[in-house]
Design a protein around this motif. Sequence first.
Motif, PDB file in Angstrom:
ATOM      1  N   ILE A   8       2.788   4.202   2.806  1.00 52.27           N
ATOM      2  CA  ILE A   8       3.411   3.984   1.504  1.00 52.27           C
ATOM      3  C   ILE A   8       3.906   5.319   0.955  1.00 52.27           C
ATOM      4  CG2 ILE A   8       2.945   3.401  -0.920  1.00 52.27           C
ATOM      5  CD1 ILE A   8       0.965   1.291   0.140  1.00 52.27           C
ATOM      6  N   ASP A   9       5.086   5.308   0.357  1.00 54.52           N
ATOM      7  CA  ASP A   9       5.598   6.431  -0.423  1.00 54.52           C
ATOM      8  C   ASP A   9       5.978   5.917  -1.797  1.00 54.52           C
ATOM      9  OD1 ASP A   9       5.737   8.815   1.420  1.00 54.52           O
ATOM     10  OD2 ASP A   9       6.926   7.407   2.611  1.00 54.52           O
ATOM     11  N   PHE A  10       5.986   6.807  -2.780  1.00 58.30           N
ATOM     12  CA  PHE A  10       6.392   6.376  -4.121  1.00 58.30           C
ATOM     13  C   PHE A  10       7.014   7.522  -4.900  1.00 58.30           C
ATOM     14  CE2 PHE A  10       1.826   7.406  -4.335  1.00 58.30           C
ATOM     15  CZ  PHE A  10       1.762   8.320  -5.371  1.00 58.30           C
ATOM     16  N   VAL A  12       8.064   8.361  -9.217  1.00 57.45           N
ATOM     17  CA  VAL A  12       7.829   7.895 -10.587  1.00 57.45           C
ATOM     18  C   VAL A  12       8.612   8.758 -11.562  1.00 57.45           C
ATOM     19  CG1 VAL A  12       6.086   7.391 -12.348  1.00 57.45           C
ATOM     20  CG2 VAL A  12       5.477   7.238  -9.921  1.00 57.45           C
ATOM     21  N   TYR A 187       6.353  12.570  -7.153  1.00 58.06           N
ATOM     22  CA  TYR A 187       6.405  11.834  -5.895  1.00 58.06           C
ATOM     23  C   TYR A 187       5.009  11.813  -5.268  1.00 58.06           C
ATOM     24  CZ  TYR A 187      11.405  12.854  -6.352  1.00 58.06           C
ATOM     25  OH  TYR A 187      12.689  12.967  -6.812  1.00 58.06           O
ATOM     26  N   SER A 189       2.419   9.750  -1.836  1.00 60.89           N
ATOM     27  CA  SER A 189       2.362   8.954  -0.618  1.00 60.89           C
ATOM     28  C   SER A 189       0.933   8.518  -0.360  1.00 60.89           C
ATOM     29  CB  SER A 189       2.888   9.754   0.583  1.00 60.89           C
ATOM     30  OG  SER A 189       2.055  10.878   0.821  1.00 60.89           O
ATOM     31  N   LYS A 209      -0.733   1.301  -7.591  1.00 56.92           N
ATOM     32  CA  LYS A 209       0.628   0.993  -8.041  1.00 56.92           C
ATOM     33  C   LYS A 209       0.637   0.520  -9.491  1.00 56.92           C
ATOM     34  CE  LYS A 209       2.581  -2.612  -6.154  1.00 56.92           C
ATOM     35  NZ  LYS A 209       3.311  -3.459  -5.190  1.00 56.92           N
ATOM     36  N   VAL A 234       8.931   3.050 -11.357  1.00 53.19           N
ATOM     37  CA  VAL A 234       8.135   3.399 -10.178  1.00 53.19           C
ATOM     38  C   VAL A 234       8.857   2.819  -8.969  1.00 53.19           C
ATOM     39  CG1 VAL A 234       5.950   3.093  -8.943  1.00 53.19           C
ATOM     40  CG2 VAL A 234       5.936   3.409 -11.434  1.00 53.19           C
ATOM     41  N   TRP A 236       8.483   2.030  -5.145  1.00 54.85           N
ATOM     42  CA  TRP A 236       7.358   1.844  -4.218  1.00 54.85           C
ATOM     43  C   TRP A 236       7.905   1.464  -2.849  1.00 54.85           C
ATOM     44  CZ3 TRP A 236       2.355   2.955  -5.213  1.00 54.85           C
ATOM     45  CH2 TRP A 236       1.369   2.453  -4.360  1.00 54.85           C
ATOM     46  N   THR A 238       7.377   0.616   1.133  1.00 59.38           N
ATOM     47  CA  THR A 238       6.390   0.116   2.091  1.00 59.38           C
ATOM     48  C   THR A 238       6.991   0.152   3.489  1.00 59.38           C
ATOM     49  OG1 THR A 238       5.504  -1.380   0.404  1.00 59.38           O
ATOM     50  CG2 THR A 238       4.865  -1.790   2.679  1.00 59.38           C
ATOM     51  N   HIS A 252      11.526  10.529  -0.144  1.00 57.12           N
ATOM     52  CA  HIS A 252      11.602  11.055  -1.510  1.00 57.12           C
ATOM     53  C   HIS A 252      13.013  11.539  -1.844  1.00 57.12           C
ATOM     54  CE1 HIS A 252       6.988  11.948  -1.316  1.00 57.12           C
ATOM     55  NE2 HIS A 252       7.261  10.667  -1.509  1.00 57.12           N
ATOM     56  N   TYR A 275      11.631  -1.438  -0.251  1.00 57.54           N
ATOM     57  CA  TYR A 275      11.193  -0.788  -1.479  1.00 57.54           C
ATOM     58  C   TYR A 275      11.340  -1.730  -2.665  1.00 57.54           C
ATOM     59  CZ  TYR A 275      16.139  -0.078  -2.719  1.00 57.54           C
ATOM     60  OH  TYR A 275      17.457  -0.274  -3.032  1.00 57.54           O
TER      61      TYR A 275
END
Length: 281
Positions: A8-10, A12, A187, A189, A209, A234, A236, A238, A252, A275
């Motif tokens: 997972i990366d994210f 925000v 950012y 992960s 999350k 956010v 997200w 996957t 990112h 995402y």
Amino acid sequence: MTSLQHKIDFAVSIAVVNTNPNGDPLNGNRPRTTSDGYGEISDVALKRKIRNRLQDAGETIFVQMDERSDDGAKSLSDRFNTFLKTLPKDVQKQKQAVYERVCKQWLDVRSFGQVFAFKKTKDVDEVSLGVRGPVSIQSAFSQQPIAIDDVQITKSVNSETTDKGGKSSDTMGMKYRVSGRNIYVTYGSVNTQLAEKTGFSDEDADKIKEALTSLFDNDESSARPAGSMQVIDVVWFTHNSKSGQYSSAKVHRSVSFDDRGHATVSETDIPGLHYDIIEGH
């Protein structure tokens, strides 16, 4: 629960409006800035808010603020040693067994990791127990250089009576805040290999999350009045495997945020990667 099955990366985005995002404005605490004038919210501060939101949701958290302690422990050492005493004597001497128990007990431990004091005995060689967590998050930085307002303040009453009946010196002070409206971006992960070791699961990822979308719920203070800070979006990601379809850096870089904090993802940079863009609270 099975451990996390997909990397997972994210990303925000956070809106900061005429406030100090980093601490008590009456304690000489200026908002953080980089050497070239960009605003910063530390990763430690962001993890603190995530822990608070998880605790609000009823999760068991190891690193609790003193004013939010729900078990009466006065320190992290007290909390750990109290828990250790609940384990069978033979388990207390087994480093791997204790590792598994602390990860199972506390969500923030199996998420972010932790170092525990581990008393040396004739049966135990190690003097500490380190847990490396799968969830990493960067400090948040403003998209543009920020301006900081320095406001002199005067309290209306003395903290102590003065001999001459005048104002005491502690009635004067400074208040610092980030001027105007600014967008900060962070950012992070979740690493599946480390998740396997701590037992971090897909259900835990969903909790992280949710916490990210609500970072500033129940977070008001004199430094951060209600409405002065808000999560905007956010993003997200996957991946379809444990190893991930792309590097976290590439994922990112595929995200951009406009001056209102709304996210756009360049799908041509990461074809096939799933995402979701989730609106913050």
